[in-house]
Structure formats: structure tokens, C-alpha cells
Design a protein around this motif. Structure first.
Motif, mmCIF file in Angstrom:
data_model
loop_
_atom_site.group_PDB
_atom_site.id
_atom_site.type_symbol
_atom_site.label_atom_id
_atom_site.label_comp_id
_atom_site.label_asym_id
_atom_site.label_seq_id
_atom_site.Cartn_x
_atom_site.Cartn_y
_atom_site.Cartn_z
ATOM 1 N N ILE A 1 7.269 79.262 -9.729
ATOM 2 C CA ILE A 1 6.370 78.100 -9.757
ATOM 3 C C ILE A 1 6.889 77.048 -10.731
ATOM 4 N N LEU A 2 7.356 77.494 -11.894
ATOM 5 C CA LEU A 2 7.883 76.557 -12.889
ATOM 6 C C LEU A 2 9.113 75.821 -12.356
ATOM 7 N N ALA A 3 10.013 76.560 -11.694
ATOM 8 C CA ALA A 3 11.210 75.933 -11.125
ATOM 9 C C ALA A 3 10.829 74.925 -10.045
ATOM 10 N N PHE A 4 9.822 75.262 -9.237
ATOM 11 C CA PHE A 4 9.384 74.353 -8.182
ATOM 12 C C PHE A 4 8.808 73.074 -8.777
ATOM 13 N N VAL A 5 7.991 73.218 -9.817
ATOM 14 C CA VAL A 5 7.372 72.048 -10.448
ATOM 15 C C VAL A 5 8.432 71.131 -11.054
ATOM 16 N N MET A 6 9.501 71.708 -11.573
ATOM 17 C CA MET A 6 10.548 70.915 -12.213
ATOM 18 C C MET A 6 11.483 70.258 -11.189
ATOM 19 N N LEU A 7 11.754 70.941 -10.083
ATOM 20 C CA LEU A 7 12.730 70.443 -9.119
ATOM 21 C C LEU A 7 12.118 69.566 -8.038
ATOM 22 N N TYR A 8 10.843 69.771 -7.747
ATOM 23 C CA TYR A 8 10.249 69.053 -6.615
ATOM 24 C C TYR A 8 10.246 67.536 -6.788
ATOM 25 N N PRO A 9 9.951 66.981 -7.973
ATOM 26 C CA PRO A 9 9.991 65.505 -8.091
ATOM 27 C C PRO A 9 11.337 64.907 -7.696
ATOM 28 N N PHE A 10 12.425 65.554 -8.109
ATOM 29 C CA PHE A 10 13.741 65.040 -7.724
ATOM 30 C C PHE A 10 13.965 65.196 -6.222
ATOM 31 N N TRP A 11 13.552 66.336 -5.650
ATOM 32 C CA TRP A 11 13.685 66.536 -4.204
ATOM 33 C C TRP A 11 12.870 65.504 -3.430
ATOM 34 N N ASN A 12 11.687 65.168 -3.930
ATOM 35 C CA ASN A 12 10.857 64.172 -3.269
ATOM 36 C C ASN A 12 11.530 62.806 -3.272
ATOM 37 N N GLN A 13 12.171 62.458 -4.388
ATOM 38 C CA GLN A 13 12.913 61.194 -4.444
ATOM 39 C C GLN A 13 14.098 61.219 -3.489
ATOM 40 N N PHE A 14 14.713 62.379 -3.341
ATOM 41 C CA PHE A 14 15.870 62.509 -2.457
ATOM 42 C C PHE A 14 15.476 62.291 -0.996
#
Length: 298
Positions: free
Chosen positions: A25-38
């Protein structure tokens, strides 16, 4: 008898389950904003204004990146940015490392004064206007030198490196002095090779700082001769935002129908962040060991 931890127990399995779930969950919360921008950067800007983009582009397009790379001077800005990162990081590592070594030499009577003198700069500075006037008097304006010369010595990096050097055996430098080696030779050939982990950690900090810096470029390089990649990307983003305000003209509508400031901003974020993300895995092991060294005293 030495206590042995048995992992294959009910309590151990429950702990492992919640620990793994928490880290995912922590990894998802940290990586998702960048993935959303991508994915936003790969979607048509007009379609993206509808919202609802979460994991995959709804209207896939390369127009955002095509528009940015068709703009001139991006290649020149990238070269200047890379050159700034390399020159600035190397010179900062050498000079700040040498400063840290000086403050750890026990026979040097002025090491405490030198340390305190640089620590003062962490809390007080000359200010923006005096710094600008000083650089102007030193003829650093409109030159590449203004990017790396002011950062040769860093009090913060000095503290990190000196904390590592304090843990090195004093006998190494003492034996070298007995053999007739000078302090500069001791630092370059003996101390510096042993400080690779902390140097790698400081290199990450310095490289990211130089790569992301743009305000000093606009402040000390008003002619645009030494503009970096970040400044060019900022100019493109501002141009797109201005074009978005002129959508009442048919020509602008036809030319920008698939682009918006939000989609261009997302593409800009990806372009600027991607080099740091790609380089970090190669520095991670040095980064972790370098930044934690000296945190625990035996």
C-alpha cells in the motif's frame, strides 16, 4: 541458550501478512502520483479534461511529447543540464570532501573554528540582492561558472562526509604521514577511496539539486545563453498556458485541440523526473550505507 525466532508460526505469518500488505500500500501511494502524470501525458489533453483517468490512457496520443520535442533548443538545454550536473557534482564532492577532511584532522588547531564558520552559513546568508551584486562584481553573470562555483563548499555535505570520516581508523593517515605523504595525497589516495559510500549519497543530493535548479538560471542568465532543460520546459509550459487562453481563434483551436496545459505539464514532469528515477537504482546501495553511517555510535 540462544533464542531462535521461528517464522512459521501463526503470529509470525500474521505479522508477515500485514507487513507485506502495508509495504504494498505504501509503495502504491508513493508511485501512483507519478504513474497518473505519466498516463495523463499520453492522453489527449481535451479528453483528459473530462477526468476519470486512473491507470490507463483513454485516448492515447504522442502529441504532448511530439509538441515538446519539436520545440527548438531542448537538445541544447539537455546538454547544458547534464554538463552542469557532472561539473557541479564532481567539484562539490572534491571540495566539500576536502573541507570535511580538514575538519577531522586532529593536529589542525583551526579545525573547530573552520567547522563553526561553515555551520554559520546553514543559518545565515547574505541575501538575494547582495549575492546578485557580488556575482555581478565577480563577472559571473551570463557564464556557465555561476552554476557550479558558488556550490563548491557545502556545510551540509561537509557534515555528512565528516561524520563518515570520523569512523575511519586514524592509523591509516598517521602511517601515511610517517612515510612522508602530504595531506592532499592522504585525502586523494587513502581517505577518498574509503568514503565512496558517503560520496555516492552526497552525489545523489548534489546531482538532483543541480538537475532541478532553474531559478538561478533565470536570475543570473537573463540572456538565455546558458539556459538549462528545466528553463526550456518551463517556457514551453507557459507558452501552452497562454495558447489555452486564446482558444477563441480557429487557428489556435485547430492547432491545440489535443493539447492542454495539464497534459503538457504532465509530460514535463515525466521528462524532468525520469533521468533521476533511472539513475537512482544504481546508487541505492551506496546511498543507504552512506546516509546512515555515523548515525549510531558504539
Amino acid at each position: 541458550m540462544r533464542a531462535v525466532y521461528v517464522k512459521n508460526t501463526t503470529a509470525g505469518r500474521i505479522f508477515d501478512f500485514f507487513n507485506i500488505a502495508f509495504m504494498i500500500i505504501l509503495a502504491f501511494v508513493m508511485l501512483y502520483p507519478f504513474w497518473n502524470q505519466f498516463i495523463l501525458s499520453l492522453n489527449e489533453g481535451k479528453d483528459a479534461t473530462r477526468g476519470g483517468l486512473y491507470f490507463w490512457p483513454r485516448a492515447f496520443t504522442w502529441d504532448n511529447y511530439t509538441y515538446m520535442f519539436n520545440k527548438g533548443n531542448l537538445g541544447k538545454g539537455a546538454i547544458i543540464s547534464v554538463l552542469r550536473v557532472v561539473v557541479g557534482t564532481v567539484t562539490t564532492l572534491f571540495c566539500s570532501g576536502l573541507l570535511a577532511y580538514i575538519t577531522t584532522v586532529k593536529w589542525y588547531s583551526g579545525r573547530r573554528f573552520t567547522r563553526v564558520l561553515f555551520l554559520i552559513t546553514l543559518y545565515f546568508s547574505g541575501g538575494l540582492i547582495p549575492t546578485y551584486l557580488l556575482f555581478n562584481q565577480l563577472h559571473l553573470m551570463e557564464t556557465f561558472t555561476v552554476y557550479w562555483l558558488p556550490g563548491l563548499f557545502s556545510a551540509y555535505y561537509m557534515l555528512l562526509i565528516s561524520s563518515y570520516m570520523y569512523n575511519l581508523p586514524e592509523a591509516l593517515s598517521e602511517s601515511a604521514r610517517i612515510d612522508g605523504a602530504g595531506e592532499l595525497r592522504i585525502y586523494v589516495q587513502i581517505i577518498a577511496p574509503m568514503c565512496i559510500p558517503v560520496f555516492a549519497a552526497v552525489a545523489v543530493f548534489s546531482a538532483v539539486s543541480h538537475w532541478n535548479s532553474w531559478f538561478d538560471v533565470m536570475l543570473y542568465n537573463s540572456s538565455g545563453k546558458w539556459d538549462t532543460l528545466q528553463v526550456y520546459l518551463r517556457k514551453i509550459l507557459l507558452d501552452v498556458e497562454q495558447m489555452s487562453k486564446l482558444m477563441d481563434e480557429q487557428r489556435q483551436i485547430e492547432g491545440m485541440r489535443k493539447l492542454t496545459s495539464a497534459s503538457i505539464r504532465a509530460a514535463t514532469t515525466v521528462i524532468v523526473t525520469l533521468p533521476i528515477i533511472l539513475s537512482y537504482p544504481f546508487m541505492q546501495k551506496y546511498f543507504m550505507s552512506g546516509i546512515t553511517i555515523g548515525a549510531v555510535k558504539e
